[in-house]
Design a protein around this motif. Structure first.
Motif, PDB file in Angstrom:
ATOM      1  N   VAL A  65      34.060  82.780  49.539  1.00 50.45           N
ATOM      2  CA  VAL A  65      34.048  83.129  48.420  1.00 50.45           C
ATOM      3  C   VAL A  65      35.035  84.006  49.342  1.00 50.45           C
ATOM      4  CG1 VAL A  65      34.648  83.353  45.839  1.00 50.45           C
ATOM      5  CG2 VAL A  65      33.693  81.699  46.880  1.00 50.45           C
ATOM      6  N   SER A  66      34.734  85.112  49.718  1.00 45.99           N
ATOM      7  CA  SER A  66      35.487  86.928  49.840  1.00 45.99           C
ATOM      8  C   SER A  66      36.036  86.126  51.414  1.00 45.99           C
ATOM      9  CB  SER A  66      34.357  87.767  50.252  1.00 45.99           C
ATOM     10  OG  SER A  66      33.661  87.604  49.116  1.00 45.99           O
ATOM     11  N   GLN A  67      36.016  85.252  51.900  1.00 50.00           N
ATOM     12  CA  GLN A  67      37.261  85.103  52.609  1.00 50.00           C
ATOM     13  C   GLN A  67      37.941  84.695  52.782  1.00 50.00           C
ATOM     14  OE1 GLN A  67      35.593  82.508  56.002  1.00 50.00           O
ATOM     15  NE2 GLN A  67      36.791  82.848  57.774  1.00 50.00           N
ATOM     16  N   GLN A  68      38.403  83.591  51.792  1.00 44.64           N
ATOM     17  CA  GLN A  68      39.444  82.130  51.174  1.00 44.64           C
ATOM     18  C   GLN A  68      40.350  83.375  50.293  1.00 44.64           C
ATOM     19  OE1 GLN A  68      40.126  80.277  53.414  1.00 44.64           O
ATOM     20  NE2 GLN A  68      38.214  79.541  53.903  1.00 44.64           N
ATOM     21  N   LEU A  69      39.547  84.317  49.718  1.00 42.36           N
ATOM     22  CA  LEU A  69      40.319  85.158  48.798  1.00 42.36           C
ATOM     23  C   LEU A  69      41.133  86.253  49.292  1.00 42.36           C
ATOM     24  CD1 LEU A  69      37.422  86.030  45.961  1.00 42.36           C
ATOM     25  CD2 LEU A  69      39.602  84.777  45.888  1.00 42.36           C
ATOM     26  N   SER A  70      40.161  86.547  50.869  1.00 43.37           N
ATOM     27  CA  SER A  70      40.910  87.765  51.411  1.00 43.37           C
ATOM     28  C   SER A  70      42.623  87.120  52.456  1.00 43.37           C
ATOM     29  CB  SER A  70      39.962  88.001  52.596  1.00 43.37           C
ATOM     30  OG  SER A  70      40.683  88.861  53.461  1.00 43.37           O
ATOM     31  N   ARG A  71      42.836  85.458  52.418  1.00 39.73           N
ATOM     32  CA  ARG A  71      43.591  85.560  53.103  1.00 39.73           C
ATOM     33  C   ARG A  71      44.793  84.855  51.556  1.00 39.73           C
ATOM     34  NH1 ARG A  71      45.229  81.193  56.807  1.00 39.73           N
ATOM     35  NH2 ARG A  71      47.389  80.973  56.851  1.00 39.73           N
ATOM     36  N   LEU A  72      44.224  84.366  50.816  1.00 39.64           N
ATOM     37  CA  LEU A  72      44.837  84.603  49.690  1.00 39.64           C
ATOM     38  C   LEU A  72      45.964  86.304  49.263  1.00 39.64           C
ATOM     39  CD1 LEU A  72      42.888  81.188  47.577  1.00 39.64           C
ATOM     40  CD2 LEU A  72      45.156  81.270  49.018  1.00 39.64           C
ATOM     41  N   LEU A  74      46.332  87.976  51.165  1.00 39.79           N
ATOM     42  CA  LEU A  74      47.205  89.143  52.449  1.00 39.79           C
ATOM     43  C   LEU A  74      48.309  87.462  51.886  1.00 39.79           C
ATOM     44  CD1 LEU A  74      47.230  89.955  55.110  1.00 39.79           C
ATOM     45  CD2 LEU A  74      46.710  88.211  56.380  1.00 39.79           C
ATOM     46  N   GLU A  75      48.292  86.598  51.804  1.00 42.51           N
ATOM     47  CA  GLU A  75      49.836  85.998  51.808  1.00 42.51           C
ATOM     48  C   GLU A  75      50.144  86.227  50.286  1.00 42.51           C
ATOM     49  OE1 GLU A  75      50.856  84.318  53.895  1.00 42.51           O
ATOM     50  OE2 GLU A  75      49.707  84.593  55.301  1.00 42.51           O
ATOM     51  N   GLY A  76      49.408  87.006  49.741  1.00 40.55           N
ATOM     52  CA  GLY A  76      50.263  87.286  47.545  1.00 40.55           C
ATOM     53  C   GLY A  76      50.075  86.696  47.047  1.00 40.55           C
ATOM     54  N   LEU A  77      49.284  85.610  47.444  1.00 42.61           N
ATOM     55  CA  LEU A  77      48.545  84.557  46.341  1.00 42.61           C
ATOM     56  C   LEU A  77      47.979  84.626  44.839  1.00 42.61           C
ATOM     57  CD1 LEU A  77      48.565  81.296  47.942  1.00 42.61           C
ATOM     58  CD2 LEU A  77      50.727  82.524  47.226  1.00 42.61           C
ATOM     59  N   VAL A  78      47.144  86.045  45.349  1.00 41.71           N
ATOM     60  CA  VAL A  78      45.661  86.603  44.029  1.00 41.71           C
ATOM     61  C   VAL A  78      46.198  88.057  44.607  1.00 41.71           C
ATOM     62  CG1 VAL A  78      44.601  84.510  44.380  1.00 41.71           C
ATOM     63  CG2 VAL A  78      44.195  86.606  46.091  1.00 41.71           C
ATOM     64  N   VAL A  79      46.179  88.122  42.553  1.00 42.39           N
ATOM     65  CA  VAL A  79      46.492  90.069  43.158  1.00 42.39           C
ATOM     66  C   VAL A  79      44.584  89.921  42.653  1.00 42.39           C
ATOM     67  CG1 VAL A  79      46.575  91.304  41.617  1.00 42.39           C
ATOM     68  CG2 VAL A  79      48.510  89.803  42.610  1.00 42.39           C
ATOM     69  N   PRO A  80      43.783  90.685  42.992  1.00 42.27           N
ATOM     70  CA  PRO A  80      42.285  91.781  42.841  1.00 42.27           C
ATOM     71  C   PRO A  80      42.468  92.617  41.475  1.00 42.27           C
ATOM     72  CG  PRO A  80      42.996  92.312  44.857  1.00 42.27           C
ATOM     73  CD  PRO A  80      44.139  91.709  44.733  1.00 42.27           C
ATOM     74  N   ARG A  81      41.724  92.615  40.529  1.00 46.01           N
ATOM     75  CA  ARG A  81      41.088  93.864  39.842  1.00 46.01           C
ATOM     76  C   ARG A  81      39.518  93.868  39.444  1.00 46.01           C
ATOM     77  NH1 ARG A  81      39.723  94.299  34.574  1.00 46.01           N
ATOM     78  NH2 ARG A  81      39.140  91.487  34.850  1.00 46.01           N
ATOM     79  N   ARG A  82      39.408  95.451  40.015  1.00 48.69           N
ATOM     80  CA  ARG A  82      38.212  95.970  40.348  1.00 48.69           C
ATOM     81  C   ARG A  82      37.567  96.288  38.363  1.00 48.69           C
ATOM     82  NH1 ARG A  82      34.023  97.130  43.541  1.00 48.69           N
ATOM     83  NH2 ARG A  82      35.764  96.780  45.676  1.00 48.69           N
ATOM     84  N   ASP A  83      36.445  96.036  37.902  1.00 43.77           N
ATOM     85  CA  ASP A  83      36.010  96.914  36.885  1.00 43.77           C
ATOM     86  C   ASP A  83      34.767  96.783  36.588  1.00 43.77           C
ATOM     87  OD1 ASP A  83      35.508  97.486  34.363  1.00 43.77           O
ATOM     88  OD2 ASP A  83      36.010  95.166  33.068  1.00 43.77           O
TER      89      ASP A  83
END
Length: 113
Positions: A65-72, A74-83
């Motif tokens: 999951v982390s690998q796929q999120l990393s690609r998304l 990188l392509e600017g399709l998702v934005v992370p938020r840390r809590d």
């Protein structure tokens, strides 16, 4: 919305812009062309999800999951938020939602079957 008709009288500037746009579109389509990434985007359409929630929804290991999120990301399709120790992801803009609506209509909408 109709697609534009291109004539042979395209300026160099317009051609350069077309090449940039084609590259951006190609990268976007490559990013969503993986089943795992597509499923992540489908889940994020309904709202922000933690990495753990996505793991559970996809029945996948954290590393995958982390690998796929990393690609998304990188392509600017998702934005992370840390809590604290938890990382949440959401769609970066309207593009994934719009393309997923088309994909749903083409492949998942039973009324067209």
């Amino acid at each position: 919305m109709a697609l534009p008709v291109f004539s042979d009288d395209i300026s160099d500037e317009e051609m350069d812009r077309m090449v940039v746009n084609a590259t951006n579109a190609s990268n976007f389509l490559k990013a969503i062309s993986h089943e795992g990434r597509l499923m992540i985007l489908c889940h994020l359409v309904s709202g922000e999800k933690s990495v753990t929630e996505l793991e559970d929804l996809l029945s996948a290991r954290q590393a995958a999951v982390s690998q796929q999120l990393s690609r998304l990301r990188l392509e600017g399709l998702v934005v992370p938020r840390r809590d604290g120790k938890t990382i949440y992801y959401r769609l970066a803009d309207h593009r994934p939602r719009r393309i997923l609506e088309v994909v749903y209509d083409l492949f998942c909408n039973d009324t067209d079957a």
